[in-house]
Motif scaffolding. Structure first.
Motif, PDB file in Angstrom:
ATOM      1  N   UNK A 115      -8.418  12.518   5.782  1.00 27.52           N
ATOM      2  CA  UNK A 115      -7.785  11.827   6.906  1.00 27.52           C
ATOM      3  C   UNK A 115      -8.793  10.943   7.625  1.00 27.52           C
ATOM      4  N   UNK A 116      -9.924  11.509   7.979  1.00 27.69           N
ATOM      5  CA  UNK A 116     -10.928  10.744   8.720  1.00 27.69           C
ATOM      6  C   UNK A 116     -11.434   9.567   7.896  1.00 27.69           C
ATOM      7  N   UNK A 117     -11.673   9.809   6.612  1.00 28.26           N
ATOM      8  CA  UNK A 117     -12.178   8.741   5.755  1.00 28.26           C
ATOM      9  C   UNK A 117     -11.209   7.581   5.625  1.00 28.26           C
ATOM     10  N   UNK A 118      -9.924   7.896   5.438  1.00 30.38           N
ATOM     11  CA  UNK A 118      -8.924   6.831   5.307  1.00 30.38           C
ATOM     12  C   UNK A 118      -8.785   6.038   6.600  1.00 30.38           C
ATOM     13  N   UNK A 119      -8.768   6.733   7.718  1.00 29.65           N
ATOM     14  CA  UNK A 119      -8.650   6.041   9.004  1.00 29.65           C
ATOM     15  C   UNK A 119      -9.793   5.048   9.189  1.00 29.65           C
ATOM     16  N   UNK A 154       1.476   5.400   9.504  1.00 24.54           N
ATOM     17  CA  UNK A 154       1.724   4.799  10.814  1.00 24.54           C
ATOM     18  C   UNK A 154       0.430   4.269  11.420  1.00 24.54           C
ATOM     19  N   UNK A 155      -0.667   5.012  11.231  1.00 22.81           N
ATOM     20  CA  UNK A 155      -1.959   4.564  11.750  1.00 22.81           C
ATOM     21  C   UNK A 155      -2.358   3.234  11.119  1.00 22.81           C
ATOM     22  N   UNK A 156      -2.179   3.137   9.809  1.00 23.20           N
ATOM     23  CA  UNK A 156      -2.554   1.893   9.130  1.00 23.20           C
ATOM     24  C   UNK A 156      -1.685   0.732   9.605  1.00 23.20           C
ATOM     25  N   UNK A 157      -0.396   0.988   9.744  1.00 25.05           N
ATOM     26  CA  UNK A 157       0.525  -0.058  10.191  1.00 25.05           C
ATOM     27  C   UNK A 157       0.194  -0.505  11.613  1.00 25.05           C
ATOM     28  N   UNK A 158       0.009   0.446  12.510  1.00 25.19           N
ATOM     29  CA  UNK A 158      -0.249   0.117  13.912  1.00 25.19           C
ATOM     30  C   UNK A 158      -1.593  -0.587  14.087  1.00 25.19           C
ATOM     31  N   UNK A 159      -2.589  -0.181  13.288  1.00 24.57           N
ATOM     32  CA  UNK A 159      -3.893  -0.837  13.373  1.00 24.57           C
ATOM     33  C   UNK A 159      -3.797  -2.306  12.973  1.00 24.57           C
ATOM     34  N   UNK A 160      -2.894  -2.602  12.045  1.00 19.81           N
ATOM     35  CA  UNK A 160      -2.722  -3.986  11.613  1.00 19.81           C
ATOM     36  C   UNK A 160      -1.723  -4.760  12.437  1.00 19.81           C
ATOM     37  N   UNK A 161      -0.970  -4.048  13.283  1.00 20.67           N
ATOM     38  CA  UNK A 161       0.055  -4.684  14.119  1.00 20.67           C
ATOM     39  C   UNK A 161      -0.020  -4.131  15.542  1.00 20.67           C
ATOM     40  N   UNK A 162      -1.113  -4.386  16.236  1.00 25.82           N
ATOM     41  CA  UNK A 162      -1.319  -3.767  17.554  1.00 25.82           C
ATOM     42  C   UNK A 162      -0.683  -4.534  18.707  1.00 25.82           C
ATOM     43  N   UNK A 163       0.484  -5.145  18.475  1.00 24.10           N
ATOM     44  CA  UNK A 163       1.129  -5.957  19.507  1.00 24.10           C
ATOM     45  C   UNK A 163       1.984  -5.103  20.440  1.00 24.10           C
ATOM     46  N   UNK A 178       0.787  -1.237   0.000  1.00 17.72           N
ATOM     47  CA  UNK A 178       0.000   0.000   0.000  1.00 17.72           C
ATOM     48  C   UNK A 178       0.820   1.289   0.000  1.00 17.72           C
ATOM     49  N   UNK A 179       2.123   1.196  -0.193  1.00 19.30           N
ATOM     50  CA  UNK A 179       2.921   2.425  -0.309  1.00 19.30           C
ATOM     51  C   UNK A 179       2.482   3.279  -1.500  1.00 19.30           C
ATOM     52  N   UNK A 180       2.175   2.687  -2.670  1.00 14.86           N
ATOM     53  CA  UNK A 180       1.678   3.532  -3.774  1.00 14.86           C
ATOM     54  C   UNK A 180       0.415   4.307  -3.402  1.00 14.86           C
ATOM     55  N   UNK A 181      -0.442   3.691  -2.591  1.00 11.60           N
ATOM     56  CA  UNK A 181      -1.651   4.388  -2.139  1.00 11.60           C
ATOM     57  C   UNK A 181      -1.296   5.581  -1.257  1.00 11.60           C
ATOM     58  N   UNK A 182      -0.308   5.404  -0.374  1.00 11.59           N
ATOM     59  CA  UNK A 182       0.103   6.509   0.489  1.00 11.59           C
ATOM     60  C   UNK A 182       0.721   7.642  -0.323  1.00 11.59           C
ATOM     61  N   UNK A 183       1.522   7.299  -1.307  1.00 19.73           N
ATOM     62  CA  UNK A 183       2.110   8.334  -2.170  1.00 19.73           C
ATOM     63  C   UNK A 183       1.004   9.087  -2.902  1.00 19.73           C
ATOM     64  N   UNK A 184      -0.010   8.357  -3.379  1.00 23.48           N
ATOM     65  CA  UNK A 184      -1.128   9.008  -4.065  1.00 23.48           C
ATOM     66  C   UNK A 184      -1.879   9.943  -3.120  1.00 23.48           C
TER      67      UNK A 184
END
Length: 400
Positions: A43-47, A118-127, A15-21
């Motif tokens: 921001x709110x919509x993506x979150x 970072x939000x997307x990463x942390x949401x998928x890796x909440x350890x 999903x890096x291309x999505x973040x760049x977009x």
């Protein structure tokens, strides 16, 4: 921690291309402070699209997301700014600003994107053990955004024992970090003075005018003694003039009844700020009275000095080393006389602010912040995300 950046890059690959977009879309649609309606909606919509349920508005156009780890623990904040500047873009990029007189000339589009990543990463890796509050702040560029979110209950609604911020820095090598203990950024104060006289005919009867142009000349000569003769040589302060307006080129024989002059003051302590403001008022008044005129002085400190806290600087430095290696981290950087309203948050909660090297991006030589040619370097996105993950690791335990 070895290989953290590579690990994050691997996780971001899909999903890096999505973040760049997203970053380039934000760049194309800049909004000034407290007007970030489209930006905050993105921001709110993506979150929410990424499954983050605890998302709230703050100070109207700000957004805060809360991500809880799998285990209970501490609570920290990560902050990004969202607003643009009143500058006309001259980059020629395909995603350049679509609006004349507005552009992302300070990298806030990139800051927002890195925190989203970072939000997307942390949401998928909440350890991790605890809670991360991701603060998307409006209006950093002089319109009081930090004060607004604090007044709207930022730290009551989203408790944080520490808060962290970062800023992309052109000229600093890509992915290098810089920070320091103590004062890092200066207090910032725009000031404005209106000198009022009577005006008159500059050719036929200048002796009948209370001439504000004479006042202006006297004031400009005296202004630069404020720092040299009132501030200790071992201290740092800046007093600069940015504009002066009076009269008309169409009426060169007319002495105007008023003239406006303004500029900025910078310093690293609140005691020095008091001296600068007092002397500015005194000099303006004295120069005006000497020529039978008056002076209206407006002084507004928009941000206090940014004072990093010792423990949190150590956390930030360790996190930066985890990402970039010891060779790429300057822990004793020179203070900057730029202003940054993250300082308002650091007056209330301990924290640390770092600079993250933007490299050269699209310009050669690299364009500075607040210039029409600046662009955030998209190669920085995974590095910034990895830094945020490393801060969470250091504060709340490893994100797996």
């Amino acid at each position: 921690m070895i290989g953290l950046l590579e690990h994050v890059r691997g996780c971001l690959e899909s999903y890096l291309p999505e973040l760049i977009a997203i970053r380039q879309d934000l760049h194309a649609h800049p909004e000034l402070g407290m007007e970030e309606r489209r930006t905050s909606a993105v921001v709110e919509g993506r979150l929410r699209d990424w499954g983050i349920e605890e998302v709230e508005r703050i100070a109207t156009t700000g957004v805060v997301a809360r991500i809880a780890g799998r285990q209970p623990g501490g609570q920290i904040g990560l902050r990004a700014d969202m607003d643009a500047l009143a500058i006309t873009e001259e980059t020629g990029l395909t995603y350049a600003s679509r609006f004349l007189g507005r552009m992302h000339a300070c990298g806030h589009d990139g800051h927002t994107t890195m925190l989203l990543g970072a939000a997307r990463y942390l949401a998928g890796n909440p350890d991790f053990a605890g809670t991360v509050n991701l603060v998307f702040q409006p209006a950093e560029e002089g319109r009081g955004g930090a004060r607004a979110v604090i007044a709207d209950g930022l730290f009551e609604r989203f408790p944080c024992t520490a808060i962290y911020g970062l800023h992309a820095m052109p000229g600093l090598p890509l992915g290098h970090f810089a920070t320091r203990h103590g004062a890092f950024f200066a207090a910032a104060c725009p000031w404005r003075i209106t000198f009022r006289g009577t005006g008159g005919h500059g050719g036929a009867a200048p002796h009948r005018a209370n001439d504000v142009m004479v006042v202006l000349g006297s004031f400009l000569q005296s202004l630069h003694t404020i720092v040299s003769r009132n501030i200790a040589a071992t201290d740092v302060a800046v007093m600069s003039v940015g504009y002066a307006h009076g009269g008309s080129a169409e009426s060169p024989s007319v002495i105007p009844p008023d003239v406006v002059v303004g500029g900025t003051a910078r310093c690293f302590s609140e005691d020095t700020a008091v001296i600068l403001a007092r002397r500015l008022q005194q000099l303006a008044t004295a120069c005006a009275q000497a020529h039978n005129c008056s002076a209206d002085v407006e002084i507004a400190w928009r941000a206090p000095p940014l004072i990093n806290h010792a423990r949190e600087v150590e956390v930030a430095v360790a996190a930066a080393i985890d990402v970039a290696g010891r060779h790429a981290v300057d822990r004793d950087a020179e203070p900057l006389t730029a202003g940054e309203d993250f300082s308002e948050m650091l007056k209330i909660r301990p924290g640390a602010f770092v600079l993250l090297g933007n490299g050269e991006a699209h310009a050669e030589p690299p364009s500075g912040l607040h210039t029409p040619h600046f662009d955030f370097n998209d190669a920085l996105i995974p590095i910034g995300i990895a830094y945020w993950v490393a801060v969470v690791n250091r504060e709340l335990g490893n994100v797996k």
